[in-house]
Design a protein around this motif. Structure first.
Motif, PDB file in Angstrom:
ATOM      1  N   GLY A 188       0.817  -1.203   0.000  1.00  0.00           N
ATOM      2  CA  GLY A 188       0.000   0.000   0.000  1.00  0.00           C
ATOM      3  C   GLY A 188       0.856   1.260   0.000  1.00  0.00           C
ATOM      4  O   GLY A 188       2.035   1.229  -0.354  1.00  0.00           O
ATOM      5  N   ALA A 189       0.260   2.378   0.417  1.00  0.00           N
ATOM      6  CA  ALA A 189       0.954   3.666   0.435  1.00  0.00           C
ATOM      7  C   ALA A 189       0.595   4.424   1.710  1.00  0.00           C
ATOM      8  O   ALA A 189      -0.348   4.072   2.417  1.00  0.00           O
ATOM      9  CB  ALA A 189       0.584   4.492  -0.794  1.00  0.00           C
ATOM     10  N   ILE A 190       1.387   5.472   1.994  1.00  0.00           N
ATOM     11  CA  ILE A 190       1.174   6.301   3.180  1.00  0.00           C
ATOM     12  C   ILE A 190       0.766   7.697   2.725  1.00  0.00           C
ATOM     13  O   ILE A 190       1.425   8.299   1.864  1.00  0.00           O
ATOM     14  CB  ILE A 190       2.460   6.388   4.031  1.00  0.00           C
ATOM     15  N   TYR A 191      -0.324   8.223   3.309  1.00  0.00           N
ATOM     16  CA  TYR A 191      -0.811   9.558   2.971  1.00  0.00           C
ATOM     17  C   TYR A 191      -1.008  10.357   4.254  1.00  0.00           C
ATOM     18  O   TYR A 191      -1.519   9.830   5.242  1.00  0.00           O
ATOM     19  CB  TYR A 191      -2.142   9.481   2.220  1.00  0.00           C
ATOM     20  N   GLY A 206       7.744  -1.907  -0.212  1.00  0.00           N
ATOM     21  CA  GLY A 206       6.715  -1.042   0.358  1.00  0.00           C
ATOM     22  C   GLY A 206       7.372   0.199   0.927  1.00  0.00           C
ATOM     23  O   GLY A 206       8.479   0.572   0.529  1.00  0.00           O
ATOM     24  N   ASN A 207       6.719   0.866   1.840  1.00  0.00           N
ATOM     25  CA  ASN A 207       7.268   2.069   2.450  1.00  0.00           C
ATOM     26  C   ASN A 207       7.314   1.922   3.965  1.00  0.00           C
ATOM     27  O   ASN A 207       6.410   1.371   4.580  1.00  0.00           O
ATOM     28  CB  ASN A 207       6.405   3.290   2.104  1.00  0.00           C
ATOM     29  N   GLU A 208       8.375   2.431   4.557  1.00  0.00           N
ATOM     30  CA  GLU A 208       8.505   2.447   6.008  1.00  0.00           C
ATOM     31  C   GLU A 208       9.190   3.732   6.418  1.00  0.00           C
ATOM     32  O   GLU A 208      10.195   4.140   5.820  1.00  0.00           O
ATOM     33  CB  GLU A 208       9.321   1.257   6.504  1.00  0.00           C
ATOM     34  N   THR A 209       8.640   4.406   7.410  1.00  0.00           N
ATOM     35  CA  THR A 209       9.272   5.637   7.883  1.00  0.00           C
ATOM     36  C   THR A 209       9.092   5.776   9.387  1.00  0.00           C
ATOM     37  O   THR A 209       8.111   5.321   9.957  1.00  0.00           O
ATOM     38  CB  THR A 209       8.691   6.882   7.183  1.00  0.00           C
ATOM     39  N   ASN A 210      10.072   6.382  10.027  1.00  0.00           N
ATOM     40  CA  ASN A 210      10.010   6.724  11.446  1.00  0.00           C
ATOM     41  C   ASN A 210      10.075   8.235  11.562  1.00  0.00           C
ATOM     42  O   ASN A 210      10.889   8.881  10.902  1.00  0.00           O
ATOM     43  CB  ASN A 210      11.181   6.090  12.208  1.00  0.00           C
ATOM     44  N   TYR A 211       9.213   8.807  12.405  1.00  0.00           N
ATOM     45  CA  TYR A 211       9.161  10.262  12.474  1.00  0.00           C
ATOM     46  C   TYR A 211       8.787  10.698  13.890  1.00  0.00           C
ATOM     47  O   TYR A 211       7.837  10.185  14.491  1.00  0.00           O
ATOM     48  CB  TYR A 211       8.125  10.796  11.476  1.00  0.00           C
ATOM     49  N   SER A 243      -1.499  -5.034   2.929  1.00  0.00           N
ATOM     50  CA  SER A 243      -2.021  -4.738   1.594  1.00  0.00           C
ATOM     51  C   SER A 243      -2.967  -3.551   1.555  1.00  0.00           C
ATOM     52  O   SER A 243      -3.663  -3.324   0.566  1.00  0.00           O
ATOM     53  CB  SER A 243      -2.744  -5.973   1.022  1.00  0.00           C
ATOM     54  N   GLY A 244      -2.991  -2.759   2.627  1.00  0.00           N
ATOM     55  CA  GLY A 244      -3.828  -1.571   2.658  1.00  0.00           C
ATOM     56  C   GLY A 244      -2.995  -0.311   2.741  1.00  0.00           C
ATOM     57  O   GLY A 244      -1.767  -0.347   2.833  1.00  0.00           O
ATOM     58  N   ASN A 245      -3.673   0.849   2.705  1.00  0.00           N
ATOM     59  CA  ASN A 245      -3.017   2.139   2.821  1.00  0.00           C
ATOM     60  C   ASN A 245      -3.121   2.662   4.251  1.00  0.00           C
ATOM     61  O   ASN A 245      -3.993   2.247   5.015  1.00  0.00           O
ATOM     62  CB  ASN A 245      -3.677   3.166   1.883  1.00  0.00           C
ATOM     63  N   ILE A 246      -2.225   3.604   4.591  1.00  0.00           N
ATOM     64  CA  ILE A 246      -2.291   4.332   5.851  1.00  0.00           C
ATOM     65  C   ILE A 246      -2.650   5.783   5.557  1.00  0.00           C
ATOM     66  O   ILE A 246      -1.989   6.425   4.720  1.00  0.00           O
ATOM     67  CB  ILE A 246      -0.953   4.274   6.613  1.00  0.00           C
ATOM     68  N   TYR A 247      -3.669   6.286   6.228  1.00  0.00           N
ATOM     69  CA  TYR A 247      -4.068   7.698   6.114  1.00  0.00           C
ATOM     70  C   TYR A 247      -3.904   8.325   7.495  1.00  0.00           C
ATOM     71  O   TYR A 247      -4.600   7.943   8.440  1.00  0.00           O
ATOM     72  CB  TYR A 247      -5.519   7.803   5.644  1.00  0.00           C
ATOM     73  N   LEU A 248      -2.986   9.278   7.605  1.00  0.00           N
ATOM     74  CA  LEU A 248      -2.727   9.953   8.873  1.00  0.00           C
ATOM     75  C   LEU A 248      -3.134  11.414   8.736  1.00  0.00           C
ATOM     76  O   LEU A 248      -2.536  12.157   7.951  1.00  0.00           O
ATOM     77  CB  LEU A 248      -1.242   9.835   9.245  1.00  0.00           C
ATOM     78  N   ARG A 249      -4.138  11.813   9.495  1.00  0.00           N
ATOM     79  CA  ARG A 249      -4.737  13.141   9.318  1.00  0.00           C
ATOM     80  C   ARG A 249      -4.560  14.023  10.552  1.00  0.00           C
ATOM     81  O   ARG A 249      -4.481  13.526  11.675  1.00  0.00           O
ATOM     82  CB  ARG A 249      -6.249  12.996   9.036  1.00  0.00           C
ATOM     83  N   LYS A 250      -4.547  15.323  10.320  1.00  0.00           N
ATOM     84  CA  LYS A 250      -4.523  16.292  11.413  1.00  0.00           C
ATOM     85  C   LYS A 250      -5.938  16.477  11.975  1.00  0.00           C
ATOM     86  O   LYS A 250      -6.894  16.690  11.248  1.00  0.00           O
ATOM     87  CB  LYS A 250      -4.026  17.653  10.921  1.00  0.00           C
TER      88      LYS A 250
END
Length: 256
Positions: free
Chosen positions: A207-210, A227-232, A247-254
């Motif tokens: 999937g992807a990160i948004y 895939g994608n992996e990030t630490n923040y 197999s899904g996406n991550i949506y991180l919202r304010k």
């Protein structure tokens, strides 16, 4: 005469509704833990400021057939000591509640819980058990195969699902404990208060990160291995927050 019949009808209905409700008093709410097992169907769980766990049977027939008169139903997971198809066991601050109704039969419940309690839930993949939890300040620990929706959470979360989506909106987060949110084949949608200080670990495989948070400083460290992996460190960092989907996406919202 007609008005008397109407009054009698509503009195009978009130009796039926009352018979479908079971209350469990909790003495030490903050240290209390409610463990729910084997529920089927949609299960809304709501925190409130009272001191009782209130379980209401929304659907299901718990009355034995006429031929069973004088007999008790036998269940492999316990005994119906509530009259609504569930087994309740209380030991100190831990309350175990197990649904005894087979997943092949109709049963549906809603549960109100003292808001500062911890809630733990597990159910097998054979049970179509979509869970909604809102207005809880304690820890929430859910393991299922279906959708999970968390609204206005404050405490730590440990959530995992096999084939469901996870949607989370937070109120004020008051904890330093770690959070873990994972799905195998579903999307994860998280709305965080904009000033939340946390160490994020975001991981997807196919999937992807948004996000509308600013990840500019961490994008150069974004790993791509299938895939994608990030630490923040969001807002300077704080409690650990791991979010992952295969197999899904991550949506991180304010949020607010």
């Amino acid at each position: 005469m007609k008005s008397s019949i109407i009054v009698l009808f509503f009195l009978l209905m009130a009796g039926v509704i009352s018979a479908q409700e079971y209350k469990i008093n909790v003495q030490n709410i903050k240290d209390g833990r409610l463990i729910l097992k084997d529920f089927s169907g949609a299960l809304p769980i709501e925190g409130y400021s009272g001191s009782d766990i209130i379980i209401t049977a929304v659907a299901g027939n718990f009355t034995p057939p006429e031929k069973a008169k004088g007999l008790k139903p036998i269940y492999p997971s316990g005994s119906d000591n509530t009259g609504i198809g569930i087994d309740v066991e209380k030991a100190d601050n831990i309350i175990n509640v197990t649904c005894l109704i087979p997943f092949t039969q109709e049963s549906e419940y809603k549960i109100r819980v003292p808001e500062n309690m911890s809630v733990e839930l597990s159910s097998g993949c054979e049970r179509n058990n979509d869970v909604t939890v809102k207005n809880m300040k304690g820890e929430i620990d859910i393991k299922t195969c279906h959708d999970i929706k968390i609204e206005n959470a404050s405490g730590p979360l440990v959530l995992s699902t096999i084939s469901g989506n996870i949607d989370i909106t937070f109120g004020t987060i008051n904890t330093t404990k770690s959070f873990s949110v994972h799905s195998v084949s579903g999307d994860i949608d998280v709305t965080l208060p904009v000033k939340t200080a946390t160490n994020l670990d975001l991981n997807v495989v196919s999937g992807a990160i948004y996000s509308d948070f600013d990840f500019t400083s961490s994008q150069k460290n974004l790993k791509k291995i299938g895939g994608n992996e990030t630490n923040y460190a969001l807002n300077g960092g704080g409690f650990e927050f791991s979010i992952g989907s295969v197999s899904g996406n991550i949506y991180l919202r304010k949020g607010q």
